[in-house]
Design a protein around this motif. Structure first.
Motif, PDB file in Angstrom:
ATOM      1  N   ILE A  57     -48.390  -9.386   4.313  1.00  0.00           N
ATOM      2  CA  ILE A  57     -47.792  -9.952   3.096  1.00  0.00           C
ATOM      3  C   ILE A  57     -47.004 -11.218   3.430  1.00  0.00           C
ATOM      4  O   ILE A  57     -47.171 -12.267   2.795  1.00  0.00           O
ATOM      5  N   ASN A  58     -46.153 -11.119   4.423  1.00  0.00           N
ATOM      6  CA  ASN A  58     -45.300 -12.254   4.782  1.00  0.00           C
ATOM      7  C   ASN A  58     -46.095 -13.432   5.312  1.00  0.00           C
ATOM      8  O   ASN A  58     -45.822 -14.588   4.962  1.00  0.00           O
ATOM      9  N   ARG A  99     -37.039 -14.362   3.015  1.00  0.00           N
ATOM     10  CA  ARG A  99     -37.466 -15.684   3.489  1.00  0.00           C
ATOM     11  C   ARG A  99     -38.859 -16.026   2.960  1.00  0.00           C
ATOM     12  O   ARG A  99     -39.133 -17.160   2.567  1.00  0.00           O
ATOM     13  N   SER A 100     -39.748 -15.047   2.939  1.00  0.00           N
ATOM     14  CA  SER A 100     -41.105 -15.286   2.438  1.00  0.00           C
ATOM     15  C   SER A 100     -41.112 -15.521   0.935  1.00  0.00           C
ATOM     16  O   SER A 100     -41.878 -16.346   0.426  1.00  0.00           O
ATOM     17  N   ILE A 101     -40.269 -14.789   0.204  1.00  0.00           N
ATOM     18  CA  ILE A 101     -40.169 -14.991  -1.250  1.00  0.00           C
ATOM     19  C   ILE A 101     -39.725 -16.411  -1.564  1.00  0.00           C
ATOM     20  O   ILE A 101     -40.261 -17.060  -2.475  1.00  0.00           O
ATOM     21  N   MET A 102     -38.757 -16.919  -0.808  1.00  0.00           N
ATOM     22  CA  MET A 102     -38.330 -18.307  -0.997  1.00  0.00           C
ATOM     23  C   MET A 102     -39.501 -19.258  -0.798  1.00  0.00           C
ATOM     24  O   MET A 102     -39.684 -20.218  -1.568  1.00  0.00           O
ATOM     25  N   GLN A 103     -40.311 -19.006   0.219  1.00  0.00           N
ATOM     26  CA  GLN A 103     -41.435 -19.903   0.485  1.00  0.00           C
ATOM     27  C   GLN A 103     -42.514 -19.782  -0.583  1.00  0.00           C
ATOM     28  O   GLN A 103     -43.164 -20.776  -0.923  1.00  0.00           O
ATOM     29  N   PHE A 116     -42.739 -19.469   8.019  1.00  0.00           N
ATOM     30  CA  PHE A 116     -41.854 -18.389   8.447  1.00  0.00           C
ATOM     31  C   PHE A 116     -42.702 -17.215   8.939  1.00  0.00           C
ATOM     32  O   PHE A 116     -43.689 -16.852   8.304  1.00  0.00           O
ATOM     33  N   SER A 117     -42.292 -16.615  10.037  1.00  0.00           N
ATOM     34  CA  SER A 117     -43.023 -15.479  10.593  1.00  0.00           C
ATOM     35  C   SER A 117     -42.095 -14.282  10.718  1.00  0.00           C
ATOM     36  O   SER A 117     -40.867 -14.423  10.724  1.00  0.00           O
ATOM     37  N   THR A 118     -42.684 -13.113  10.806  1.00  0.00           N
ATOM     38  CA  THR A 118     -41.903 -11.900  11.068  1.00  0.00           C
ATOM     39  C   THR A 118     -41.770 -11.648  12.560  1.00  0.00           C
ATOM     40  O   THR A 118     -41.113 -10.687  12.967  1.00  0.00           O
TER      41      THR A 118
END
Length: 491
Positions: free
Chosen positions: A213-214, A139-143, A225-227
């Motif tokens: 990182i995220n 999800r973070s990579i997409m953002q 987006f959060s973890t």
């Protein structure tokens, strides 16, 4: 017949561009494997990413290698729009497939989550507490790539500099350097540098490395987006909130303005209308939200001001992080947040919304109109505003185009709100939720969830997509495809 051949040749090159971008998407799908050395239990989801990755790499390679064309040419904005539109749709579908293959989400939910990621919105239908690390990282990579822009990433690496129309079509109207490719590289350098800096600051503030990182990616991309289910509020830490403030503000600032700041041109930086308007809005809305809304919820003044500052910045930057829910907020606070989400962040940044530049330009045009009444009839003057490192002289058509965009944006917003009302939601909640979706913000009053009506998830998906690619590019691209298709049929 000659014109028909020209159209065919141009579309051949468009397909090759799309092929290159498709290959890039395929390789991006492999990046979540970086989590496996640290979370080896997630290897069970490998095929969920490998299948769409290899499929896209193969299809993209076929389009790139097998489609022949006679010569390169400079892409127009409409042609760039076609590439951006098709590539983003392909990216969203590819990004949804791992969720579907792994059985995590159904088709509608997966498309929603992928769209939220690529558009850096942050609305979500997943339960972070029950989601594996490889999907949280995905999800973070997409953002990250959605914030920089898929086209900017590819232009900075492999595409040749004939693509100014391609660069513009993704919402990048400011060139940092003389050549498009150099500008794209500069954006990626600034963006990546800030992300790394954010990771370090989060770790120093007390976050674990994976969370750091995220959240650095999500804050700088204004994605949200959060973890953690409770978002930034999970830590209840002022140092972490301050780092988040900084990253959100950096993310919502025009990259051309960043370039001026990094070159030490501080006076020019603070002359930029977007920077000034951003400062004014934060200075005005933080105290009034704190006093008229949060004073009813908090008795502790520092806590009250922390919440007021954080929620103001997260709304105006269109990031979508939060410290708590909004269910207990009064109407004044809700309307304030709605206004901030509609205004949004800077043009040429990672933020969404109408954009500070457009609001500032309409305000200045009103001032110029009033000033004109007191000038001699034959007086000539050149109106300008600062944008990045240069003065932008304003022509009447700029103001007209800006007004038309705002009308289109607000018209779409009203249609979306009416759809929410038709589903039985009250007016305030409907206005809040769709302002968040259309502005690619990510804050939610609680409507957006895995069990939300399918129609609501799709209207939010469409809203996020329109908001990120800014309407007109999509409309122009679709109109050109239809026009060229009709011409080929009649020729």
């Amino acid at each position: 017949m000659r014109y028909k051949e020209v159209i065919i040749q141009r579309y051949r090159l468009l397909v090759r561009y799309i092929g290159i971008l498709t290959i890039g998407i395929g390789f991006i799908l492999l990046l979540p494997f970086l989590a496996l050395p640290f979370y080896p239990q997630d290897i069970i989801y490998s095929t969920s990413f490998l299948i769409p990755s290899f499929t896209y790499i193969i299809l993209g390679s076929m389009a790139w290698k097998l489609i022949k064309y006679e010569k390169d040419f400079t892409l127009s904005l409409k042609e760039g729009g076609i590439i951006v539109l098709v590539s983003w749709i392909l990216a969203i579908i590819a990004s949804a497939l791992p969720f579907i293959i792994a059985g995590k989400l159904n088709f509608t939910q997966a498309i929603f989550e992928a769209t939220s990621g690529w558009t850096t919105t942050g609305l979500s239908v997943v339960n972070e507490a029950e989601t594996s690390h490889i999907f949280l990282l995905w999800r973070s990579i997409m953002q990250f790539f959605g914030g920089a822009g898929l086209v900017v990433v590819m232009l900075s690496s492999i595409l040749h500099p004939y693509g100014f129309g391609l660069y513009n079509a993704e919402g990048r109207s400011d060139q940092l350097l003389p050549h498009v490719k150099q500008s794209a590289k500069a954006i990626m350098f600034i963006y990546s540098g800030y992300t790394i800096g954010g990771i370090i600051l989060y770790i120093l503030a007390g976050m674990e490395v994976f969370d750091a990182i995220n959240h650095s990616i999500a804050a700088l991309s204004t994605g949200g987006f959060s973890t953690r289910t409770a978002s930034i509020g999970y830590w209840n830490s002022l140092p972490i909130e301050i780092v988040t403030w900084i990253l959100m503000l950096l993310g919502t600032t025009n990259f051309a303005t960043h370039f001026a700041l990094l070159k030490g041109k501080f006076k020019i930086f603070f002359k930029n209308g977007e920077v000034r308007l951003l400062g004014v809005l934060i200075a005005v809305f933080t105290p009034i939200i704190s006093y008229f809304t949060l004073a009813e919820l908090y008795s502790n003044l520092p806590r009250l001001l922390r919440r007021g500052m954080f929620e103001t910045i997260t709304a105006i930057s269109t990031t979508g992080f939060s410290l708590d829910t909004f269910k207990d907020w009064n109407s004044f606070g809700m309307l304030s947040m709605i206004l901030l989400m509609l205004i949004g962040g800077g043009t040429g940044s990672t933020a969404g919304g109408i954009k500070l530049y457009r609001i500032y330009l309409m305000f200045k045009s009103l001032i110029w109109q009033f000033e004109g009444y007191f000038l001699p009839q034959n007086a000539v003057r050149e109106n300008y505003i600062w944008r990045g490192e240069t003065k932008l002289y304003i022509k009447p058509e700029y103001i007209r185009e800006t007004a038309n965009y705002i009308y289109l944006y607000m018209g779409t917003y009203l249609i979306g709100v009416f759809i929410y009302l038709a589903y039985g939601y009250n007016l305030t909640n409907s206005m809040f939720e769709f302002a968040s979706a259309l502005g690619t913000v990510g804050l939610s009053i609680g409507i957006t969830a895995a069990d939300a009506p399918v129609g609501i998830l799709w209207i939010e998906t469409i809203g996020m997509f329109l908001g990120r690619l800014e309407f007109l590019v999509i409309f122009f691209a679709v109109a050109k495809i239809i026009k060229d298709f009709k011409f080929n049929l009649s020729a």
